[in-house]
Design an enzyme around this catalytic site. Sequence first.
Site, PDB file in Angstrom:
ATOM      1  CD  GLU A  45      -3.492  -0.295   1.682  1.00  0.00           C
ATOM      2  OE1 GLU A  45      -4.240   0.324   1.297  1.00  0.00           O
ATOM      3  OE2 GLU A  45      -3.383  -1.038   2.846  1.00  0.00           O
ATOM      4  CE1 TYR A 117      -3.388  -4.582   0.540  1.00  0.00           C
ATOM      5  CE2 TYR A 117      -3.440  -3.097  -1.625  1.00  0.00           C
ATOM      6  CZ  TYR A 117      -4.186  -3.358  -0.178  1.00  0.00           C
ATOM      7  OH  TYR A 117      -5.204  -2.765   0.160  1.00  0.00           O
ATOM      8  CG  ASP A 158      -2.567  -6.866   3.429  1.00  0.00           C
ATOM      9  OD1 ASP A 158      -3.043  -7.973   3.967  1.00  0.00           O
ATOM     10  OD2 ASP A 158      -2.981  -5.610   3.748  1.00  0.00           O
ATOM     11  CG  ASP A 258      -4.890   0.118   8.764  1.00  0.00           C
ATOM     12  OD1 ASP A 258      -3.833   0.090   8.148  1.00  0.00           O
ATOM     13  OD2 ASP A 258      -5.929   0.200   8.123  1.00  0.00           O
TER      14      ASP A 258
END
Length: 300
Positions: A45, A117, A158, A258
């Site tokens: 990201e 990702y 991720d 986060d």
Amino acid sequence: MPTKKNPAAKPLKLATYNVNGIRSRLPHLLAWLDEEAPDIACLQELKAVDEGFPAADIRKAGYGALWHGQRSWNGVAILARGADPVEIRRALPGDRADDQSRYLEAAAHGIVVGCLYLPNGNPQPGPKFDYKLKWFDRLNRHAESLFASGHPVALVGDFNVVPTDFDIYNPASWRKDALLQPESRARYEALLAQGWVDALRETHPGERIYTFWDYFRQHWPRNAGLRIDHILLNAELASRLQEAGVDRWVRDLPKASDHAPVWARLSGRKAAKKARKRSPSADEATGAEGQSANQALMSE
């Protein structure tokens, strides 16, 4: 930045960190690199075009880098401490029409790393969830060839999947989310069934350990998290796994991502006296990319 000639003789620290915007969180990234000093760091990201990647700051911190950006969304990067990663591919095979920046593969410090990702998939059902499952299927097909390549390989990033209910603070409140859907979990299980080892779960089999805490309902202060960032190791690397963990202090910084960084420490291996002969089946599985990886690893 010159590549180290003999990376195999010492332990290797491999990490992944969803920065959730590299421009706004560059100070956090640099502080983490300085404090934790991973040998290889995979980022997700980036949310920046290629021209907006802070290459000079990363290099000043002692890292060579490869990156594949995209305006406002997605974006992945691979950093190598004291070395320049050698690019193998910058897209997941299987769909030439897919223009989302979600996969980057390189050789660094004697191993092959796939930084990914995986699509979130929400809302589901719908086209975004369909895309997630198709992307996951492509990943699994490519992962099978990587696993059999004969190289030490890690799939890092991720994954946007919570593997089991044990990996989330309260599965009931997330039951409709794409991260917990049976189809998502089944694909992750199929990936592990190829032989990949989940480093964090392997070293913390009975611990509720999280990597992501969203910004709502005081989830971070309450430790109401999810485990969606994973480091998967093939057989050649799994035998070297010593420990793994989560750098929670990064999530506690002001205006933090986060996600918190996840890392695994691998033992060193003795430098080979000569190149190991690879089987024809492994060469056929990896094709040109496998040969590129072999050349890159041999050059280090």
